[in-house]
Each structure stands twice: as C-alpha cells, then as structure tokens.
Design a protein around this motif. Structure first.
Motif: not given
Length: 424
Positions: A14-43
């Motif tokens: 998965g895209s690093k740029s999209i993955t980390n933006r999605a993580f941030v937006l999920a952390a700011l959301s009103a409820g939990p977010t399931l992020i599918r096929e995220p990058l699993d890497s050091r960053d």
C-alpha cells in the motif's frame, strides 16, 4: 545482473503517503476506522506508534488496521506531568503531520528521531502552527527535537505558509484543520510547493472522511467538521513500483504490476506516460499495468517537479540512454532522507557515470559504468536505484539494502525473483 529479459508479475504494498494520511484522519475522526491494505513498514509503524503515544488506540486485525480516535484529554501512556515521547525515525510524514495533533491533547509531547530527520526542513510548519495557536518549544531551531505543549485544542484561523521545501507542510495544516475551533485558511507564499499530486491527494482524502476543503489558486480553506470514514482501502504504492516498472527498459521483457488503479492522485501514475517517452510500452487493463521494453532507452529532458520522488529510479535508467538527458525541477530533493541530488551524482560517478548536479536537478551523459559499491545513505529510494543499475552492470553491490523497509519490507526478495527467474 539480469541474465535474460525480465518476465514477472509483482504486487507492491500500500501507498505510504495514503496510509499515513489515512491513519491521521482516522485518529481525528468521531469513531473507529478500518483501514484496509495499509502499508506495513517502518514509516507506517512509526506513525501508528506516534498516534498511540498521543492517545489513539490502533489494533491490527485480519482486514488491516483499526484506528480508534484521539479525543481531547485522551489518556496516554504518560503519567500526569510526564512528557510523552514520539520517535519520528526518518519519517517525514510523522514529523510534519503529527505535531498539530499533539496541540489538541493535554500533554507535553517531545518529538525527535534519527539524525537525518534533524536535517530535514520543518521550521515553516512549526511557525505556522504557532500562529494557529499551538504552543511549541523548539529553542528557535525550526527542527527536531521540539516539544508541543498540549492545550486541549487548537484555535485555528488564517496563516501564510512557505511550503516550497515540502508539500507536506501544507498537507499537515489541512489534515488537522477539521479538528480546530475555527478551521484553517492557508495562503501559500514563496515558490510553488513540489508535488501537486500529493496536495490533491490530501484534499481528496479529506473529502472522503467528510471534510469540506476549498481551494482558490494558492489559498486553501478547511472549516471545522466532524470526520468519519468507517472503512477505507489504501491503493498500491505506485512510486514504490517504479523500479519494477522501469526494469524492462533496461533488461528487456515485461513486468506486470497488479492492482494499478484506473484513477488516482498518486504522483507515481506518471510512470505510465514516462515509459513511452523513454522507449517502452505501458498498457493498463483490469489486471493492472503491463510494461514492456527492449533494453534500449531514449534520452529525455524531464521536469520532475511534481513527481520528484521518482528521480532516483529515473536517473538510473537515463545512465543507459542513447543521448544525454536532463532532470530539472527537483531542488527540493536536497531536503529528503538525504541530499538526493548530491548522493546520486556522487554514487553514479563512483561507478564511472558522468552525472553532474545543476541548481535544480541533474545532467546525465551516458558512459559505460563499472562494478563497485553503491552507497545508499539510509535512503530507501537509493536502494531501488542501485538495484536498477545491477540489471545492466555486473558486480554492483548495494549498501544496506535493508533500508528499503521504510516503504517496502519485501523489496529484496521481490527483486531477486525478478532477476533470477528460472530459465525456460
């Protein structure tokens, strides 16, 4: 070195740029977010660790990663009065995207990372965050380490920003804007930010999570809004696919990249047109992208301002072109994981190449290269550059290939399968 033309199918993570933006937006959301096929890497892991340190709950599940949001006054691992530590490694998205989140909390959060991250620019962003109401102590350095003193919220407002060193400065302010009290208006000053596609990516993802970003030329406005996106799927990282896409141009043969999207904001999608310009062919269908090449490369003059992250891989290919080439528009690469322009000129030159730095890029005159060690400066893109060189130059040894785990932990075995496929 590839003994025969390449013939391989690859699926990149998965895209690093999209993955980390999605993580941030999920952390700011009103409820939990399931992020599918995220990058699993050091960053990506550094981003999840940073969000966890500031009070989010991130859990790995069979479908991906579920992120539960940070809320004002959220509990963290720190005891009252203790400073929370966020380790940024050498992850630009962590260094640029998470400090504003710390301002929303109630703890003091200290940000630091690898030696290289202290050299990467962040001062304009810290100044802009301070103008929007964040309390930041950086001892006037404009660089890590720095401390964000959480005040339980961020007022927001209007600010001028010089984002010419990195489009991530702008994206950082836009991502946090929905969680501020008054929203955020940003007016860009100075030279245009690099990588317009990454700005478009940020705006698109904000809309996907329920925000209402507006743009008028160099002015951006994001009003306060509740965010929600219970289910989000990350696209494959097209920039990480670059060495595989470009391999047939050097070795001949064909490579198929599965899952290439029909429409995307990723800058790596430009590879499709680049392949044709350099003498190959790229065909997109329901199965993905198929690239074919003959091993002959056409030289070109390329302005890579919008797709600067592709420069290292493109530079490797142009070393074998039929005429001199010029890469321009990428002065901002001097502030990445390393000074990529200096590193490329130095290391390609050490293998016999005729590569010179210009004010905003590289001039490459094809000459025969020889074996040797290709140093990578702890930069994942340079590992990929060295791998490409090895397709045409016997005896190239790539230093510290494990560095590529920053964006593609499985790169080395995937590349070995590409170049060592069984003969018919």
């Amino acid at each position: 070195m590839a003994a025969t033309p390449v013939d391989a199918s690859i699926r990149v993570p998965g895209s690093k740029s999209i993955t980390n933006r999605a993580f941030v937006l999920a952390a700011l959301s009103a409820g939990p977010t399931l992020i599918r096929e995220p990058l699993d890497s050091r960053d990506a892991r550094l981003m999840l660790d940073a969000l966890t340190a500031m009070g989010a709950r991130c859990e790995r599940v069979a479908e991906g990663v579920r992120v539960h949001p940070v809320t004002t006054g959220a509990e963290t691992a720190a005891t009252p009065g203790e400073t929370v530590e966020v380790a940024m490694g050498n992850a630009g998205t962590v260094a640029r995207f998470t400090p504003a989140l710390a301002a929303l909390g109630t703890h003091d959060v200290r940000f630091d990372g690898d030696a290289a991250i202290r050299r990467r620019p962040v001062g304009p962003l810290l100044r802009a965050l301070a103008e929007l109401g964040a309390d930041i102590d950086d001892d006037g350095r404009g660089a890590p380490p720095f401390i964000v003193h959480g005040r339980g919220g961020l007022p927001g407002g209007s600010v001028e920003l010089d984002s010419s060193a990195s489009s991530q400065f702008l994206s950082a302010l836009l991502l946090v804007a929905p969680a501020t009290e008054r929203g955020v208006t940003v007016r860009l000053v100075g030279s245009a930010p690099p990588s317009e596609p990454h700005i478009a990516m940020t705006l698109d993802m904000l809309r996907r999570f329920g925000a209402r970003p507006e743009r008028s030329g160099t002015e951006f406005h994001v009003p306060p809004a509740p965010l929600s996106c219970p289910d989000y799927t990350v696209e494959p990282d097209l920039s990480t696919a670059a060495p595989f896409v470009l391999a047939p141009l050097l070795a001949g043969g064909a490579v198929r990249v599965a899952g290439w999207p029909d429409e995307t904001t990723q800058p790596g999608d430009w590879l499709r047109s680049l392949v044709g310009e350099l003498g190959g062919s790229a065909v997109l269908d329901d199965a993905g992208l198929t690239v074919t090449g003959s091993g002959a490369v056409r030289g070109a003059d390329l302005d890579l301002h919008e797709v600067g992250e592709l420069t290292p891989a493109v530079a490797a290919v142009l070393c074998f072109a039929d005429r001199p080439s010029v890469i321009s528009g990428v002065a901002h690469l001097r502030g990445h994981e390393t000074d990529r322009l200096a590193a490329l000129a130095t290391e390609l030159g050490a293998l016999g190449g005729n590569v010179t730095e210009t004010e905003d890029g590289l001039r490459i005159s094809p000459v025969p290269l020889h074996s040797g060690t290709f140093r990578t400066y702890e930069d994942h893109r340079l590992v990929m550059t060295g791998a490409l060189l090895g397709l045409r130059v016997p005896g190239v040894e790539v230093e510290n290939p494990g560095t590529v785990a920053k964006t593609f932990p499985g790169f080395v075995p995937a590349w070995e399968r590409l170049v060592n496929r069984p003969r018919d």
